[in-house]
Design a protein around this motif. Structure first.
Motif, PDB file in Angstrom:
ATOM      1  N   ASP A 175      34.323  35.517  39.566  1.00 47.94           N
ATOM      2  CA  ASP A 175      34.118  37.036  39.768  1.00 47.94           C
ATOM      3  C   ASP A 175      32.691  37.217  40.301  1.00 47.94           C
ATOM      4  O   ASP A 175      31.819  37.000  39.875  1.00 47.94           O
ATOM      5  CB  ASP A 175      34.137  37.709  38.535  1.00 47.94           C
TER       6      ASP A 175
ATOM      7  N   THR B 224      31.348  39.737  41.324  1.00 50.44           N
ATOM      8  CA  THR B 224      30.470  40.978  40.612  1.00 50.44           C
ATOM      9  C   THR B 224      29.719  40.404  39.535  1.00 50.44           C
ATOM     10  O   THR B 224      28.554  40.893  39.065  1.00 50.44           O
ATOM     11  CB  THR B 224      31.172  42.108  40.277  1.00 50.44           C
ATOM     12  N   ALA B 225      30.259  39.459  38.792  1.00 48.03           N
ATOM     13  CA  ALA B 225      29.605  38.792  37.684  1.00 48.03           C
ATOM     14  C   ALA B 225      28.558  37.723  38.258  1.00 48.03           C
ATOM     15  O   ALA B 225      27.628  37.934  37.474  1.00 48.03           O
ATOM     16  CB  ALA B 225      30.416  38.220  36.728  1.00 48.03           C
TER      17      ALA B 225
ATOM     18  N   SER C 109      25.015  39.690  39.742  1.00 47.59           N
ATOM     19  CA  SER C 109      25.066  40.669  38.724  1.00 47.59           C
ATOM     20  C   SER C 109      23.715  41.438  38.632  1.00 47.59           C
ATOM     21  O   SER C 109      23.507  42.613  37.950  1.00 47.59           O
ATOM     22  CB  SER C 109      25.503  40.432  37.423  1.00 47.59           C
TER      23      SER C 109
END
Length: 200
Positions: free
Chosen positions: A180, A182-183, A186
């Motif tokens: 991910d 976005t993770a 972050s």
């Protein structure tokens, strides 16, 4: 270890002066396959520090950002960079020029995930050091993790880490695609607001 990028970009791209960034020996892609992002060109303002970020075009895919401090007398800085697009996500490969412990010149890259919203806000996220360190320790990426037990960060508090990725750009891209983004990216920074587009 506080890299020049941390010191220069302050809250816009880094955690003030208390944390560093993940660096990489290689960019995400070759500049030969990249294309400059015209949407970045122009002046952007950080509302908190009031520093101005002036993005301009150089040669081919290469771009340049000049950071102009709001306070007179403060030292500015500048960096060369080029974009990489992975799926629907855009990243910047920011070139870091420095010196090693022996005084020899070094070159590395810092990756920035970015998004320009429809209302002309430039949002940026840095790669999480903890996530990058976990990937290196798990053997998913090649790299070096330096742990500083004297500096505790995060919640719950844990030793700060510096991460240098030594993998190929292709392998780093594959890792980003498998996780991910976005993770992984972050660490959100202060948004920048467009002041003046190119040509105005």
């Amino acid at each position: 270890m506080k890299t020049p990028l941390c010191l220069a970009l302050g809250s816009a791209l880094c955690l003030l002066l208390t944390s560093c960034v993940v660096t990489s020996d290689n960019p995400l892609s070759s500049p030969d396959t990249a294309r400059a992002d015209q949407a970045l060109v122009g002046d952007w303002l950080g509302k908190k520090d009031q520093d101005t970020f002036h993005f301009s075009l150089k040669n081919g895919p290469w771009m340049h950002v000049e950071i102009i401090p709001a306070k007179a007398g403060d030292k500015g800085d500048s960096y060369d960079l080029f974009p990489t697009v992975i799926g629907n996500t855009t990243f910047l490969n920011v070139v870091m020029i420095g010196k090693d412990d022996q005084g020899h010149p070094t070159k590395s890259y810092v990756f920035v995930r970015y998004l320009i919203s429809s209302d002309n806000v430039l949002q940026m996220w840095m790669m999480s050091q903890d996530a990058a360190a976990a990937a290196v320790r798990a053997g998913k990426l090649k790299g070096i993790v330096h742990q500083d037990k004297s500096l505790m960060v995060g919640q719950p508090p844990h030793p700060d880490v510096d991460v240098t990725l030594q993998d190929t750009g292709a392998n780093i891209v594959k890792f980003i695609q498998s996780t991910d983004a976005t993770a992984l990216f972050s660490e959100e920074r202060e948004p920048l607001y467009r002041v003046k587009p190119a040509g105005n």
